[in-house]
Each structure stands twice: as C-alpha cells, then as structure tokens.
Design an enzyme around this catalytic site. Structure first.
Site, PDB file in Angstrom:
ATOM      1  N   ASP A  31       5.786  91.101  25.961  1.00  9.15           N
ATOM      2  CA  ASP A  31       7.037  91.863  25.990  1.00  9.15           C
ATOM      3  C   ASP A  31       8.199  90.966  26.410  1.00  9.15           C
ATOM      4  OD1 ASP A  31       5.555  94.031  25.304  1.00  9.15           O
ATOM      5  OD2 ASP A  31       5.713  95.083  27.218  1.00  9.15           O
ATOM      6  N   ASP A  33       8.582  87.680  25.946  1.00 10.33           N
ATOM      7  CA  ASP A  33       9.003  86.800  24.833  1.00 10.33           C
ATOM      8  C   ASP A  33       9.760  87.591  23.769  1.00 10.33           C
ATOM      9  OD1 ASP A  33       7.908  84.588  26.001  1.00 10.33           O
ATOM     10  OD2 ASP A  33       5.985  84.717  24.949  1.00 10.33           O
ATOM     11  N   PHE A  34       9.334  88.825  23.532  1.00 11.95           N
ATOM     12  CA  PHE A  34      10.030  89.679  22.555  1.00 11.95           C
ATOM     13  C   PHE A  34      11.468  89.921  23.023  1.00 11.95           C
ATOM     14  CE2 PHE A  34      11.476  93.654  20.731  1.00 11.95           C
ATOM     15  CZ  PHE A  34      10.998  93.625  19.420  1.00 11.95           C
ATOM     16  N   SER A  80       7.143 124.808   3.604  1.00 10.10           N
ATOM     17  CA  SER A  80       6.196 125.033   4.699  1.00 10.10           C
ATOM     18  C   SER A  80       4.818 125.237   4.072  1.00 10.10           C
ATOM     19  CB  SER A  80       6.606 126.260   5.516  1.00 10.10           C
ATOM     20  OG  SER A  80       6.760 127.371   4.661  1.00 10.10           O
ATOM     21  N   LEU A  81       3.772 125.175   4.882  1.00 11.38           N
ATOM     22  CA  LEU A  81       2.403 125.289   4.361  1.00 11.38           C
ATOM     23  C   LEU A  81       1.825 126.671   4.617  1.00 11.38           C
ATOM     24  CD1 LEU A  81       0.917 121.890   5.601  1.00 11.38           C
ATOM     25  CD2 LEU A  81       1.527 122.469   3.261  1.00 11.38           C
ATOM     26  N   GLU A 110      -5.996 115.595   6.280  1.00  8.15           N
ATOM     27  CA  GLU A 110      -5.128 114.890   7.232  1.00  8.15           C
ATOM     28  C   GLU A 110      -4.972 115.751   8.478  1.00  8.15           C
ATOM     29  OE1 GLU A 110      -1.399 114.126   5.268  1.00  8.15           O
ATOM     30  OE2 GLU A 110      -2.408 113.609   3.406  1.00  8.15           O
ATOM     31  N   ARG A 133      13.937 118.745   9.148  1.00  7.45           N
ATOM     32  CA  ARG A 133      13.499 119.722   8.147  1.00  7.45           C
ATOM     33  C   ARG A 133      14.519 120.849   7.981  1.00  7.45           C
ATOM     34  NH1 ARG A 133      11.313 124.511   7.475  1.00  7.45           N
ATOM     35  NH2 ARG A 133       9.964 124.776   5.672  1.00  7.45           N
ATOM     36  N   GLU A 169       6.178 113.362  10.804  1.00  2.00           N
ATOM     37  CA  GLU A 169       6.347 114.114  12.044  1.00  2.00           C
ATOM     38  C   GLU A 169       6.780 113.156  13.148  1.00  2.00           C
ATOM     39  OE1 GLU A 169       5.808 118.210  12.627  1.00  2.00           O
ATOM     40  OE2 GLU A 169       5.476 117.074  10.814  1.00  2.00           O
ATOM     41  N   TYR A 221       3.258 110.999   6.207  1.00  2.00           N
ATOM     42  CA  TYR A 221       2.132 111.516   5.422  1.00  2.00           C
ATOM     43  C   TYR A 221       2.477 111.971   4.012  1.00  2.00           C
ATOM     44  CZ  TYR A 221       4.175 115.692   7.598  1.00  2.00           C
ATOM     45  OH  TYR A 221       5.045 116.639   8.055  1.00  2.00           O
ATOM     46  N   CYS A 420      15.877 152.601  13.164  1.00  2.00           N
ATOM     47  CA  CYS A 420      17.051 153.312  13.638  1.00  2.00           C
ATOM     48  C   CYS A 420      17.975 153.478  12.434  1.00  2.00           C
ATOM     49  CB  CYS A 420      17.761 152.526  14.738  1.00  2.00           C
ATOM     50  SG  CYS A 420      19.399 153.183  15.113  1.00  2.00           S
TER      51      CYS A 420
END
Length: 664
Positions: A31, A33-34, A80-81, A110, A133, A169, A221, A420
């Site tokens: 980390d 060196d990064f 949507s699924l 999946e 979404r 996701e 995905y 009502c």
C-alpha cells in the site's frame, strides 16, 4: 523521459495495481508503494494540467461536489426480475421457456447480491456515465461518486465493443460495513442499519470525497448494447472479466432446473461464507438468441427468474391495528409492532393486506405474531403464535369508516380491499393523487416532492393536480424551507411538464387500474383525451387486452363531473392531451386485427424494431403460435418446432422483406 510519457506510464502502472488489488485480490506492491506512485502522479498532473484525464487513477480520491443529480433516461430499460420461492415455480418457468424456444436450453446461475443496482456506460474503453436504476426507465447520474469505487475500471483492456452498458450491483462488504460502524460508534454517532441501504445512500452523497472513504465494491453481471458480438450470458461474464470488470466467480452453467436447484441448495447454506449480502440466485437462459426469442413482459424479462432464499422470520407482539388510505381510496390495515430486528433492519410496522387475510389468520391486537421479510420490501405477518394468546383477546372487527374523513367504507363484489368513496374530499387521496401525478414515471416534475405537495395542500394552495398550473413563485416562497431558487425551480418544473407526452399524462391522471402499459394502449387506440372521455364501457372492453375491470374504472372516472372539469382545465393549461403529430405520422392501422410471432435472426431490422413497427401499425405481437396467429415472421435460424406448428395451423409464413413490403 518526457513528462507526458511519465504521466501515462504511472497511470498504466497504477491502473494495473488497482486491478490486481481490488478485482483479482492479488496485490503485487505494498500500500505504501502504491501511495508513493499515486502522489507522484498527482504532483505531475497538478504541474501539467494540459495532460489532464478525467479517468486518471488520481480521480479515485473524489473531490467533485454534486448539488443535484441529473436524471438520465436508460438507453436500454433496466427491468426487475420475477421471483420464485420453490422448485415447482422454477420448473413451471422452465416449461414456459421451452414452450417458446427451440433446441437445447442452458441456464446460467448467478448469486443475487443485495446492493444498489447501477448501469455503467463505456465508450472507446472509457467510463463515461454511471446511472442508478431509478424506476428502470430513468435514473440518477452518479458518475463522480462511482469513479471513486476502486473495482470499477475507468479504462478497459482487450477487445471491448466501441460502446456498451454493463449492469451490476454496488455493494458494501460485511467487513467494511462493520469497520465503518465501529468508527461511527467510537465517534458517538448512530451506527448504520445494514450494508444495502448504506451502499445505496452512499451513491447520493453530494461530496465524492466522502464516497471515496467508504469501502464500496461493484460486482457486474449483465452486458447490453447494439453489436456487442457476444452470443451468450456465460460468454459475456468471461469477456467482462477480460476487459477488467469484477465479475463474481460463483456463476455456473447448468442444463436443467434440477441442476439449478443443486446450485441453489448449496448456496443457501454457503452464502454466509461470502463477504457480501446475498438474498437468492438469478437463473438466466444462456443463449442471447433464445433471450431475444423469449422477450419481456411489461415488467420483467421472460428469460430470467430470481430464486429467493427462504425469508427471515421473527416473532414479536402486535400492539395495535391501524388503517391507511391510499391515493385510490384503498384501505390497507397496518400492524404496529413491538420493534424487532429482522434482515438487518428494525421492523415496527407490517402490512396485513386486507380483511380476508386478518380473518384467515385470525390476527388480533395483543397477539404474538410471526413477521417475515422475503422478496417484499414491506414486512408481512405470516401467522400467530396461539400458545401465547391472551384468553380474553377479542376478535378483530375491521374498520367500517375511513380513518381520515369518517366516510363509510365500501367493498365491491369480488374485490379484497375496502375503499373510501370520498374521492374528492379525503385528504390522503387528494395528496396521494397529486404525488402520483408528479412522480417520475408520470409527469416527473422537477423541484416538487412529497413534502412540498403536503405543504401546498395543507396551506390550501392546491386541492388537485390541475391547481399546480395556477401557482406563482410568490405563492410558494412563504412555504417552510423554500428558498428563492427552489421556488423558481418548482415553477419551472411545473411549466416544463406541459411537454410530457399524452400516454404519460394519461397515466398521471391516476385512474384506477390504468398503469403505464394500459395508458399507452388507450392513448394509442383513442389518440386524444376527448375520444377516450366519450368511450363507453362496451367500447373499452372491445379493445384488445382491456378487461371489464379497467373498462369500468375508466368509464367511472370520466362519469365524474369533477374529473371532467379537472381534465378540461389541464387541456386549457396546454398539456399534451393527444398523440403528437410526429408520433401519429409513424402510425397506421394497416396491420390492425393481425397477430404476429417473430422468430429467428434478422438482417435489416432488429427484433425490437420489428416489434415496434408491428405495434405502430396496429398489429399485435405474441410470443407463441396459436390458432389466433396470422403471420409467423421468420428470420435465419428459426426454431423447427415453431415452423412445424405454423404449418400444422396453416399460419402464413413471411420473410423480413415481405413484411417490410406489407408496410409500404
């Protein structure tokens, strides 16, 4: 080495190290060196702004502030699924799939991650946009915040398409979530409730530097777009990995639902070993060609099904039953509970659905009840612990009058809900209708939200949605928390809504049972509001797919003098009360009365365009051949069983060219 070359070299190195660490989980440098390399790049970029790149690794730290998130329409809708909860439901889905497509069907399994859905757009290998979404048709542009997520590649590698969208996701791993909460508790702040809501909320933080501090992850995905040259879902997952995306390795290819169930049963046990929240398995037909053949319903793809793991259940005390009034007047009974922890959230209320459900389960105030949170967002009561019932408990007597306006409730024959009938005098109905009218899928009025609607109604500035168009800036300025700019945006948003097309205005009116799909169908058939207003129940029932319930509701809406007056006012204020001339120019009735089934691969026009052309010219598209099918529109690689069925029923077989000639 010249400066530009050094900058590019550092960018490439850092991108590779970032990929090794956050996607492959195989770091090659420390980390420290990064950070040294990143600091060197930052200093060079600050000294040489002429070499700026919005997708440089230095942009990961955030810093951009977004005051309001722009709304973006998805180029390809985010559906949507459909959910299933048993092996039998999954087998029923498989039967429907095999009835509609030919040949061997493979399935990709999946894991269904519980996070915030996102759509990323890449052009020439660079991230250009990240959109939530939203309602599936449009979402919020959260690009600045998503760029801070280290597992989202800013630049791709390999043979990627020129332009495509990839869906996935945004999740918050358990470990990172626990660490965040430990820090919050130490600082004397309230801990977050659960990883999913925290991930979702993070995307809408105004300061991207704050987002960068959160250990968010992004699991991809689904690739979508034109000319992506990929033939299957499983191949697309592999390609996405090669281009640099973080794609979960748990996906598997299966050839039957029994093999799918083995996968489900395995992960129902082992999901607790994963670093993220999961709530089920998504099963997709592997072949993209077969996916095209199967198509979509109004809400979901026919080629995918979510299998939900068994819902979590807890028991708690039901203190009181209260009643809520919806915008259509429907009454919903609500269980007010002793707070209980369930699926990562504290639950205090649960839906009781209707009088029949209360009677069927014999639910009473004071009972200890079992509460479940499954596929639904709202928890529900699924039973009563009769061993703990007070012997003096009293049978629940359902409300007879409206809790808001005291009007006597009605219940139509064959319907589960009580209503009502005080349509124009019941406050929650008035509020609810206006809130539906301004909502995203309807009029999408910018600058106007639920709280402001409540204020406008309570201050008697508006009593229905037509009154919105009489508002002036000076009317709304005195409202609580209303600044000059907010007031201006609100009035401008109302004015801009006059451009919204007729079918959405029709949906916005809030006629019972008239959802988006029905509104489009009615708008297309009647072309303008006057023709629809004049239609009788019999006229409406004669329209394909309009049933008695919808026909009665539409006729009943326009039978009201008050509703007709409001619609007339909307017309006078300049709203779109007819299909635009441009849209009408592309529509005819030359295919009216004809039902088409589309099968195979086409050269000149895509399957979606063919479907639109049929519908624009009065025809109907069906997924399967029956005695009601007039034409089988056949492309290359059409399934033999469809051809055999068409020949057996004497269905007309036409090519793409023949179809295009029909339209001429």
């Amino acid at each position: 080495m010249d400066v530009e070359k050094k900058i590019n070299q550092l960018r490439e190195e850092l991108q590779q190290h970032n990929y090794n660490y956050y996607v492959l989980d195989k770091p090659e440098i420390s980390d420290y060196d990064f950070d040294i390399k990143l600091k060197e790049l930052q200093e060079l970029e600050e000294k040489h702004p002429e070499f700026a790149d919005e997708n440089s690794p230095t942009q990961r730290v955030g810093g951009a502030v977004t005051k309001s998130f722009a709304t973006v329409v998805h180029e390809f809708r985010m559906y949507s699924l459909s959910n299933s909860y048993s092996k039998e439901e999954l087998e029923d889905w498989e039967k429907r799939v095999k009835k509609l497509v030919d040949g061997k069907v493979e399935y990709v399994c999946e894991l269904k991650y519980d996070g915030a859905s996102i759509s990323l757009t890449y052009e020439n290998g660079q991230l250009v946009r990240a959109v939530t979404r939203g309602d599936g048709i449009q979402g919020d542009d959260v690009t600045n915040n998503v760029k801070t997520i280290r597992s989202v590649p800013l630049k791709l590698k390999g043979d990627f398409p020129e332009k495509f969208h990839i869906r996935g996701e945004i999740v918050l791993p358990y470990e990172g979530f626990a660490k965040m909460n430990a820090e919050r508790v130490e600082a004397g702040e309230e801990p977050y409730a659960n990883p999913r809501n925290t991930a979702s909320g993070s995307l809408k933080l105004q300061d991207s530097a704050e987002v960068a501090k959160r250990p968010l992850d992004c699991l991809l995905y689904n690739i979508t777009g034109e000319n992506i040259n990929i033939k299957s879902q499983f191949e697309s997952l592999q390609k996405a990995r090669e281009w640099g995306f973080k794609v979960p390795d748990e996906s598997e290819l299966k050839t039957s639902t029994s093999a799918v169930m083995d996968y489900v049963n395995y992960w129902d046990v082992h999901r607790h070993d994963l670093p993220y929240e999961t709530d089920g398995v998504v099963v997709k037909v592997n072949s993209f060609h077969q996916q095209d053949e199967l198509g979509y319903t109004a809400k979901s793809p026919r080629w995918a099904m979510a299998y939900k793991f068994k819902a979590e259940q807890e028991s708690t005390k039901l203190n009181k039953i209260t009643y809520q009034v919806g915008r259509t007047g429907a009454i919903t009974p609500v269980a007010n509970l002793e707070p209980v922890q369930l699926a990562g959230t504290v639950v205090k209320r649960a839906s009781l659905h209707n009088a029949d459900q209360i009677e069927k389960l014999d639910i009473r105030e004071g009972d200890t009840v079992f509460v479940e949170k499954g596929g639904e967002i709202i928890p529900k009561i699924v039973g009563v612990d009769f061993t703990k019932r007070d012997p003096d408990s009293k049978l629940t007597k359902y409300a007879q009058t409206c809790p808001e306006c005291d009007t006597e409730l009605i219940r139509n024959e064959g319907e589960a809900a009580h209503y009502c009938p005080n349509y124009n005098g019941c406050p929650p109905q008035i509020n609810g209708r206006i809130q539906h009218y301004i909502s995203r899928k309807a009029m999408d009025i910018e600058g106007l939200g639920g709280e402001t609607v409540n204020l406008l109604v309570s201050e008697k500035l508006i009593a229905n949605y037509a009154d919105l168009y009489t508002l002036k800036k000076e009317d709304v300025l005195p409202l609580e928390r209303m600044a000059d700019k907010s007031a201006e945006n609100l009035i401008n948003g109302i004015e801009k809504s006059k451009e919204i097309p007729f079918e959405r205005v029709l949906f916005a009116l809030g006629i019972r049972y008239v959802g988006e799909t029905v509104a489009k169908k009615l708008a297309k058939h009647y072309k303008n509001i006057d023709a629809l207003e004049a239609a009788s129940e019999e006229d409406l029932i004669a329209i394909d797919e309009i049933g008695e319930r919808i026909a009665w509701s539409v006729a009943d809406f326009f039978a009201s003098e008050e509703n007709r007056r409001i619609v007339e006012r909307l017309k006078n204020y300049g709203l779109q009360m007819q299909i635009s001339a441009e849209k009408l120019a592309n529509q005819t009735n030359i295919l009216e009365g004809n039902t088409f089934v589309i099968s195979g691969v086409f050269e000149k026009v895509s399957r979606n365009e063919l479907k639109k052309m049929i519908e624009d010219n009065g025809g109907k598209v069906s997924g399967s051949i029956s005695s009601k099918t007039n034409y089988l529109l056949a492309g290359e690689n059409m399934g033999p069983s469809k051809l055999a069925k068409a020949e057996k029923l004497g269905t007309n077989l036409i090519s793409e060219d023949q179809f295009l000639k029909m339209l001429k």
